[in-house]
Design an enzyme around this catalytic site. Structure first.
Site, PDB file in Angstrom:
ATOM      1  N   GLU A 179       0.808  -1.227   0.000  1.00  0.00           N
ATOM      2  CA  GLU A 179       0.000   0.000   0.000  1.00  0.00           C
ATOM      3  C   GLU A 179       0.843   1.280   0.000  1.00  0.00           C
ATOM      4  O   GLU A 179       0.799   2.075   0.943  1.00  0.00           O
ATOM      5  CB  GLU A 179      -0.935   0.003   1.215  1.00  0.00           C
ATOM      6  CG  GLU A 179      -1.951  -1.097   1.183  1.00  0.00           C
ATOM      7  CD  GLU A 179      -3.001  -1.005   2.303  1.00  0.00           C
ATOM      8  OE1 GLU A 179      -2.750  -0.323   3.303  1.00  0.00           O
ATOM      9  OE2 GLU A 179      -4.054  -1.633   2.156  1.00  0.00           O
ATOM     10  N   GLU A 373      -5.693  -8.572  -0.189  1.00  0.00           N
ATOM     11  CA  GLU A 373      -6.335  -8.301   1.104  1.00  0.00           C
ATOM     12  C   GLU A 373      -7.813  -8.010   0.871  1.00  0.00           C
ATOM     13  O   GLU A 373      -8.161  -7.204   0.001  1.00  0.00           O
ATOM     14  CB  GLU A 373      -5.753  -7.071   1.811  1.00  0.00           C
ATOM     15  CG  GLU A 373      -4.381  -7.255   2.381  1.00  0.00           C
ATOM     16  CD  GLU A 373      -3.887  -6.026   3.133  1.00  0.00           C
ATOM     17  OE1 GLU A 373      -4.732  -5.307   3.730  1.00  0.00           O
ATOM     18  OE2 GLU A 373      -2.675  -5.788   3.116  1.00  0.00           O
TER      19      GLU A 373
HETATM   20  P1  P53 Z   1      -6.827  -2.620   9.978  1.00  0.00           P
HETATM   21  C1  P53 Z   1      -6.450   1.284   6.761  1.00  0.00           C
HETATM   22  C2  P53 Z   1      -5.631   1.650   7.814  1.00  0.00           C
HETATM   23  C3  P53 Z   1      -4.412   1.030   7.977  1.00  0.00           C
HETATM   24  C4  P53 Z   1      -3.994   0.056   7.061  1.00  0.00           C
HETATM   25  O1  P53 Z   1      -6.657  -2.623   8.395  1.00  0.00           O
HETATM   26  C5  P53 Z   1      -4.817  -0.309   6.030  1.00  0.00           C
HETATM   27  C6  P53 Z   1      -6.054   0.285   5.876  1.00  0.00           C
HETATM   28  C7  P53 Z   1      -7.011  -0.121   4.833  1.00  0.00           C
HETATM   29  O2  P53 Z   1      -6.771   0.315   3.587  1.00  0.00           O
HETATM   30  O3  P53 Z   1      -4.390  -1.184   5.087  1.00  0.00           O
HETATM   31  C8  P53 Z   1      -4.369  -2.572   5.175  1.00  0.00           C
HETATM   32  O4  P53 Z   1      -5.792  -3.528  10.522  1.00  0.00           O
HETATM   33  C9  P53 Z   1      -3.001  -3.038   5.564  1.00  0.00           C
HETATM   34  C10 P53 Z   1      -2.979  -4.057   6.658  1.00  0.00           C
HETATM   35  C11 P53 Z   1      -4.127  -3.821   7.612  1.00  0.00           C
HETATM   36  C12 P53 Z   1      -5.427  -3.957   6.841  1.00  0.00           C
HETATM   37  O5  P53 Z   1      -5.486  -2.997   5.837  1.00  0.00           O
HETATM   38  O6  P53 Z   1      -6.650  -1.215  10.394  1.00  0.00           O
HETATM   39  O7  P53 Z   1      -2.228  -3.488   4.478  1.00  0.00           O
HETATM   40  O8  P53 Z   1      -1.725  -4.014   7.277  1.00  0.00           O
HETATM   41  O9  P53 Z   1      -4.095  -4.621   8.732  1.00  0.00           O
HETATM   42  C13 P53 Z   1      -6.670  -3.825   7.684  1.00  0.00           C
HETATM   43  O10 P53 Z   1      -8.207  -3.127  10.240  1.00  0.00           O
END
Ligand code: P53
Length: 476
Positions: A179, A373
């Site tokens: 990302e 993801e």
């Molecule tokens: P969580 C939002 C915020 C932080 C990371 O998110 C994020 C996103 C969503 O776009 O990206 C991905 O754990 C990331 C993972 C993360 C997952 O989203 O905040 O690649 O590391 O755990 C889910 O619920």
């Protein structure tokens, strides 16, 4: 058969959210280790400078994670039981180069991942490896200013050369950076950027982005030189922006926000800065430091596939005050969309938006897509008999897999695979909580780090097993 033969079903994790063992095996500290949990996680007023070290007595979830470092055999065995074809995981840079700028890598770290990859292979699981999932050695943050410094390109090149050489034949699927567009939303978590007083945030972020883009292109080049079988992808936090209404101002606002995200993939997939980005940077007075060599490397080393995360669509208005309210749900704040439902954490749930996002990416790039993801973060309740009935998770995943199936079957999109986020519960990147659970496998651990770490199967475990066994035909 809606899903192609050999479609890669599986799950995805990241080192800092599950490994723990932050000070074992010669590992160094990284930005992702020192980010607090809960409401303080993204509280800039707390002072990002204070996040450069552990505070005594404070609980940092990444220190212990779910202790995958010591449980990986058991966890991979459970993934194999579900029939995983692929397991996405990331390398902790600081296990390989504890400070980031050493001459020689740390053998203990290299051996750890070799064991993990061999364990996957022994179970017929293909590893899909994210080289950096938000992590940057803290030494590089303090001494070099992290990714805003071009020297990081050289440190990264050294890292990838070591990885591609050591794991040749063991790993074929690589993602250079998780990302990358997160830099614009969480500059410290995304790229180790600590803003200096008076510094223009956009300039620091785009400079960091440029250096990562160049480093990513070098990684593609080195990967192909070392083993032509290597497949290297970029990774986008995707989710198309919808205009709040058909007012041209709203449509234009959505177009601009989509371009803000596409920028990263445009460069990694097409090999040059798109006109809108060059003009934007010029207008903002930002010089990213592009050299002739950068231009050449970017042009000659575009990615083999495009991977992305999808949790939700996004909605944006030209004038946010006309909309109902702000959707605070995730790092990509927009306006509320009255036509969709939301999760426990306020994230939009929009399966059709998944199909739309897939088509948007396919139309734009015409390169194979890999969903790396997708999933639902939710509170789970453990019944007295130990069972967990996570029907809401099954429903979310079923609807999204159906949307992906439609994109393949009816829209003709080329799709390589699908890995759900957090097949085993792990620490949330956004909030640092354990209680935001994504897994098919429950981990006995709470937000304060208490619990036995015991693993148990949720209802969704056997559901996903059936999905994989029937190659997506039986969605329950
Ligand atoms: P969580 C939002 C915020 C932080 C990371 O998110 C994020 C996103 C969503 O776009 O990206 C991905 O754990 C990331 C993972 C993360 C997952 O989203 O905040 O690649 O590391 O755990 C889910 O619920």
């Amino acid at each position: 058969m809606p899903f192609p033969e050999g479609f890669l079903w599986g799950g995805a994790t990241a080192a800092n959210q599950c490994e723990g063992a932050y000070d074992e095996g010669g590992r160094g500290l990284a930005n992702v280790d020192v980010i607090p949990h809960g409401s303080e996680r993204n509280d800039v007023s707390r002072g990002l400078r204070r996040m450069l070290d552990f505070e005594p007595g404070y609980y940092y979830p990444a220190q212990t994670g779910i202790d995958f470092y010591h449980h990986y055999r058991e966890d991979i065995e459970l993934f194999a039981e579900m029939g995983f074809k692929v397991f996405r995981l990331s390398i902790a840079w600081t296990r390989i180069f504890p400070h980031g700028d050493e001459e020689t890598p740390n053998e203990e770290g290299l051996a750890f991942y070799e064991d993990v990859f061999r364990c996957c292979r022994a179970h017929g699981i293909e590893p899909l490896v994210t080289i950096t999932h938000f992590d940057c050695p803290i030494h590089l943050v303090k001494e070099y200013g992290a990714w805003r410094n071009r020297k990081l390109i050289d440190f990264y090149k050294k890292l990838v050369r070591v990885l591609f050489t050591r794991y040749k034949g063991l790993v074929r699927w690589w993602i250079t950076f998780n990302e990358m567009n997160m830099i614009l939303h969480r500059p410290f978590m995304g790229a180790g950027i600590v803003l200096e007083p008076g510094e223009n945030p956009l300039a620091a972020e785009y400079r960091a982005a440029h250096n990562e883009l160049v480093a990513s292109a070098w990684a593609v080049k080195i990967a192909h030189e070392i083993d032509p079988e290597n497949k290297v992808g970029c990774m986008l936090a995707a989710g198309s922006y919808y205009p709040y209404s058909c007012r041209p101002e709203d449509v234009r606002a959505a177009q601009l926000k989509n371009q803000e995200n596409y920028f990263f993939v445009d460069v990694q997939s097409r090999g040059y800065y798109p006109g809108y980005a060059a003009k934007f940077l010029e207008h903002e007075g930002i010089d990213v430091g592009m050299t002739d060599e950068d231009e050449k490397i970017l042009a000659e080393n575009t990615v083999d596939f495009i991977s992305f995360s999808y949790y939700s669509s996004r909605c944006i208005a030209g004038d946010p005050s006309i909309a109902g309210g702000v959707a605070e749900g995730n790092a990509f704040a927009g306006v509320e969309n009255p036509f969709v439902r939301t999760s426990d954490w306020g994230w939009i749930i929009d399966p059709l938006g998944f199909r739309i996002t897939i088509n948007d990416l396919w139309d734009r790039y015409q390169k194979p897509l890999f969903v790396v993801e997708n999933g639902l973060g939710a509170y789970d309740e453990v019944k007295p008999d130990g069972s967990i009935d996570d029907d809401y998770r099954i429903e979310y995943l079923r609807e999204h897999i159906e949307a992906m199936r439609d994109a393949i079957e009816e829209d003709g999109v080329e799709m390589l695979g699908y890995t759900t986020w957090g097949p085993i519960d792990l620490v949330s990147a956004g909030s640092g909580e354990m209680e935001k659970r994504y897994g098919f496998i429950y981990v006995d651990r709470d937000n304060q780090g208490s619990g036995t770490l015991a693993r148990s199967k949720k209802k969704s475990f056997s559901w996903y097993k059936q999905v994989i066994a029937t190659n997506g035909k039986d969605l329950g």
